[in-house]
Scaffold this motif. Sequence first.
Motif, PDB file in Angstrom:
ATOM      1  N   GLU A  94       7.430  25.182 -24.823  1.00 58.61           N
ATOM      2  CA  GLU A  94       7.974  26.195 -23.845  1.00 58.61           C
ATOM      3  C   GLU A  94       6.978  27.193 -23.930  1.00 58.61           C
ATOM      4  O   GLU A  94       6.936  28.092 -22.677  1.00 58.61           O
ATOM      5  CB  GLU A  94       9.483  26.610 -24.561  1.00 58.61           C
ATOM      6  CG  GLU A  94      10.562  25.760 -24.437  1.00 58.61           C
ATOM      7  CD  GLU A  94      11.895  26.086 -24.731  1.00 58.61           C
ATOM      8  OE1 GLU A  94      11.926  27.249 -25.624  1.00 58.61           O
ATOM      9  OE2 GLU A  94      12.792  25.437 -24.367  1.00 58.61           O
ATOM     10  N   THR A  95       6.719  27.820 -24.975  1.00 53.05           N
ATOM     11  CA  THR A  95       5.521  28.992 -24.856  1.00 53.05           C
ATOM     12  C   THR A  95       4.418  28.790 -23.921  1.00 53.05           C
ATOM     13  O   THR A  95       4.060  29.635 -23.224  1.00 53.05           O
ATOM     14  CB  THR A  95       5.132  29.173 -26.309  1.00 53.05           C
ATOM     15  OG1 THR A  95       6.306  29.601 -27.205  1.00 53.05           O
ATOM     16  CG2 THR A  95       4.178  30.626 -26.401  1.00 53.05           C
ATOM     17  N   ASP A 127       9.173  24.391 -29.383  1.00 58.59           N
ATOM     18  CA  ASP A 127       8.792  25.822 -29.066  1.00 58.59           C
ATOM     19  C   ASP A 127       7.307  25.922 -28.306  1.00 58.59           C
ATOM     20  O   ASP A 127       7.034  26.765 -27.629  1.00 58.59           O
ATOM     21  CB  ASP A 127       8.748  26.549 -30.172  1.00 58.59           C
ATOM     22  CG  ASP A 127       8.369  28.053 -30.164  1.00 58.59           C
ATOM     23  OD1 ASP A 127       9.359  28.833 -29.460  1.00 58.59           O
ATOM     24  OD2 ASP A 127       7.568  28.795 -30.909  1.00 58.59           O
ATOM     25  N   ARG A 179      16.760  21.966 -25.800  1.00 65.96           N
ATOM     26  CA  ARG A 179      15.571  23.145 -25.984  1.00 65.96           C
ATOM     27  C   ARG A 179      14.194  22.348 -26.084  1.00 65.96           C
ATOM     28  O   ARG A 179      14.662  21.152 -27.030  1.00 65.96           O
ATOM     29  CB  ARG A 179      15.634  24.124 -26.928  1.00 65.96           C
ATOM     30  CG  ARG A 179      16.945  25.023 -26.849  1.00 65.96           C
ATOM     31  CD  ARG A 179      16.620  25.666 -25.494  1.00 65.96           C
ATOM     32  NE  ARG A 179      15.348  26.645 -25.721  1.00 65.96           N
ATOM     33  CZ  ARG A 179      15.224  27.869 -26.371  1.00 65.96           C
ATOM     34  NH1 ARG A 179      16.458  28.454 -26.630  1.00 65.96           N
ATOM     35  NH2 ARG A 179      14.028  28.406 -26.173  1.00 65.96           N
ATOM     36  N   LEU A 209      13.424  34.039 -23.423  1.00 62.05           N
ATOM     37  CA  LEU A 209      12.764  32.601 -23.579  1.00 62.05           C
ATOM     38  C   LEU A 209      13.360  32.149 -25.120  1.00 62.05           C
ATOM     39  O   LEU A 209      13.472  31.003 -25.283  1.00 62.05           O
ATOM     40  CB  LEU A 209      11.112  32.771 -23.751  1.00 62.05           C
ATOM     41  CG  LEU A 209      10.442  31.300 -24.167  1.00 62.05           C
ATOM     42  CD1 LEU A 209      10.774  30.421 -23.186  1.00 62.05           C
ATOM     43  CD2 LEU A 209       8.898  31.692 -24.227  1.00 62.05           C
ATOM     44  N   GLY A 260      16.213  30.127 -22.963  1.00 60.31           N
ATOM     45  CA  GLY A 260      15.416  28.786 -22.714  1.00 60.31           C
ATOM     46  C   GLY A 260      14.387  29.329 -21.754  1.00 60.31           C
ATOM     47  O   GLY A 260      14.248  30.400 -21.106  1.00 60.31           O
ATOM     48  N   LEU A 261      13.491  28.106 -21.233  1.00 55.30           N
ATOM     49  CA  LEU A 261      12.448  28.304 -20.514  1.00 55.30           C
ATOM     50  C   LEU A 261      12.796  28.481 -19.146  1.00 55.30           C
ATOM     51  O   LEU A 261      12.346  29.376 -18.425  1.00 55.30           O
ATOM     52  CB  LEU A 261      11.282  26.864 -20.543  1.00 55.30           C
ATOM     53  CG  LEU A 261      10.317  26.758 -19.556  1.00 55.30           C
ATOM     54  CD1 LEU A 261       9.351  27.896 -20.112  1.00 55.30           C
ATOM     55  CD2 LEU A 261       9.853  25.230 -19.828  1.00 55.30           C
ATOM     56  N   CYS A 305       4.329  26.631 -21.405  1.00 54.47           N
ATOM     57  CA  CYS A 305       4.711  26.542 -20.016  1.00 54.47           C
ATOM     58  C   CYS A 305       4.809  28.106 -19.404  1.00 54.47           C
ATOM     59  O   CYS A 305       4.555  28.402 -18.201  1.00 54.47           O
ATOM     60  CB  CYS A 305       5.838  25.698 -19.641  1.00 54.47           C
ATOM     61  SG  CYS A 305       6.245  25.443 -18.233  1.00 54.47           S
ATOM     62  N   PHE A 306       5.604  28.677 -20.215  1.00 49.84           N
ATOM     63  CA  PHE A 306       6.045  30.207 -19.791  1.00 49.84           C
ATOM     64  C   PHE A 306       4.600  30.852 -19.646  1.00 49.84           C
ATOM     65  O   PHE A 306       4.674  31.721 -18.436  1.00 49.84           O
ATOM     66  CB  PHE A 306       6.862  30.657 -20.802  1.00 49.84           C
ATOM     67  CG  PHE A 306       7.155  32.292 -20.350  1.00 49.84           C
ATOM     68  CD1 PHE A 306       8.044  32.719 -19.585  1.00 49.84           C
ATOM     69  CD2 PHE A 306       6.471  33.115 -21.099  1.00 49.84           C
ATOM     70  CE1 PHE A 306       8.303  33.795 -19.162  1.00 49.84           C
ATOM     71  CE2 PHE A 306       6.686  34.549 -20.848  1.00 49.84           C
ATOM     72  CZ  PHE A 306       7.629  34.858 -19.838  1.00 49.84           C
ATOM     73  N   ILE A 360      11.390  31.643 -17.079  1.00 47.05           N
ATOM     74  CA  ILE A 360      10.692  31.789 -15.851  1.00 47.05           C
ATOM     75  C   ILE A 360      11.331  32.577 -14.575  1.00 47.05           C
ATOM     76  O   ILE A 360      10.688  33.237 -13.917  1.00 47.05           O
ATOM     77  CB  ILE A 360      10.080  30.264 -15.566  1.00 47.05           C
ATOM     78  CG1 ILE A 360       9.476  29.701 -16.524  1.00 47.05           C
ATOM     79  CG2 ILE A 360       9.561  30.069 -14.237  1.00 47.05           C
ATOM     80  CD1 ILE A 360       8.997  28.330 -16.282  1.00 47.05           C
ATOM     81  N   CYS A 366       2.709  29.849 -16.389  1.00 47.79           N
ATOM     82  CA  CYS A 366       3.555  30.358 -15.319  1.00 47.79           C
ATOM     83  C   CYS A 366       3.403  32.062 -15.239  1.00 47.79           C
ATOM     84  O   CYS A 366       2.975  32.364 -14.172  1.00 47.79           O
ATOM     85  CB  CYS A 366       4.959  30.038 -15.404  1.00 47.79           C
ATOM     86  SG  CYS A 366       5.939  30.401 -13.986  1.00 47.79           S
TER      87      CYS A 366
END
Length: 577
Positions: free
Chosen positions: A470-471, A467, A464, A430, A434-435, A473-474, A439, A477
């Motif tokens: 991205e965090t 942060d 990007r 991550l 990246g995202l 969303c990850f 995933i 998921c």
Amino acid sequence: MTKQDGHQAGGSGRRDLTLSGFVAASVTLACFAAGMYWVSLQQTRAQDWITHTHEVLATIATTRADLVDVQNGQRGFVITGRTEDLQPYEAARRAIGADVQRLRELTADNPAQQASTADLETALGPRLASAAAIVEARRRGGIEAARAIVESGEPAQQMLQLRDVLQRMAIEESRQLDLALDEHERELHTFWAGIAAMVAALVAVLAVLYRQQQRRQRAEEELLASERRFHDMTDSVSEYAIMMLDAQGRVQTWNTGAARIKGYAAAEVVGEHFSRFFTPEDREAGEPGRVLAAAARSGRFATEAWRVRKDGSRFWATVVVAPMKDAQGNVTGFSKIVRDLTQRRQAEEALRARELSTRLIAAQEEERRHIARELHDETGQALTLIRLLLTELEQQPHAGPDKAAEGMRLVDRAIAHIRGLSLRLRPPMLDDLGLADAIDSVLEQQARASGWRVTKVLPELEDRLPDEIETACFRICQEALTNAARYSGATEVAVILRVDAEGLALEVRDNGRGFELARYQTPEERRKHFGLVSMTERAALVGGELAITTAPGQGTRVRVRLPLRAMDLAGHAGADA
């Protein structure tokens, strides 16, 4: 109420009473005129019945006379033998057919008379045949031959049968006329009874109208007094903004509470549209019109939303709007009550933040306990076995390569387990790639472990994202895939990631067994199943929204939308271009 108001109310009441009386009298006269017209129609119809009956009876009499002429003409020819004596007989034979046809036409609407006409035709044939036979016998065989036929009695019997049929038809026609005239008399009696009842009803209606007018006048006076008391009461209320709007939404009244909460003096807003109290985005979306339409349609509209003060500051308010209607049910205006709930909302948000913090701390502690157990049970045991193998190799250097190979397998298993723990805590991918790649990695890992067929749409993101986005969303998921692996029994999983004009969107769906979402939204279940709560809270913490669609046997779909700043959207739009 002033004297002028009283005179206006009284004058209006008298005008209403006069108009009501005029309308009632006009309706009565119109009904009477219509009734007289109906009576004239009934009289005309009765006259038509009489004329018709007389015509039928006259035709029956003519038919009877023609039968007599047939009999007399035949008899004269038998006595004299002269051909000229047959003229009445022949004229009657020609006329009697037209008589029967006319009877059939006149009695077409009477089945009984039609049946008698058929009997008449049936009996007439033999009688005319016997008359013709007598005439022919006189011509060929003389008077004795003709007398023999006459004395046989058959012609007399036929004539008697025809007279009976004609008599029955005359009696039936007279009976039908009597029935029609009796019905006509009953209808006339009913009509005049109705006229009398209508006159009595008119008198009663006028009396009721007068009493209603008296009550209405008293109600108007009481209403004016009630309005004065209401305005006095609302002016003394400072905790609520109470106002009246006209049907178009313009402010008509303004109390002390409205001035305190919204910051406007009455002179500044009376006559102005109430949309000025809405936020700019609500005004652009047409929210003021929808509020009035919903209140008019449902009888009441209530909501909690942001509103704007005179100085531009916003406050969280509970709003209740109710329509005011006239006697015909038409909306004449609206009453609106507003209460400032900003402090309560702030307190609720603070409490919610504390509850979220408590849940997050509890989740962290639970995760630590889980990691500690795994380190102790998995990694600790593997390291202990490795130590035992190394000790054995130290004591028996020539134990052979099998011990070394077993030690390598234990080391590899420990490394894989530690790498899995690291990935759960924070996947390096991550931060490094990246995202989308992160995933993809967690999806492939779960798919191998669970045996899923995977559908994925994970476009490469040129720039990007923030942060925290991205965090969030990850993690959402990751939690959705973990739940699918643990509980759904799915065989197919799809993950779709995209960036559009509204922000970052993620969708995770499976074909598993699904569940009853409402069951897991109670406070007790939320405390037991923190995963669902954590996904919702993670989305909310970055200003996003999460929706879960599921049902038993229908699979599960998790959709989340996270907002992006304008510069982030512009960067990805440029990359897409």
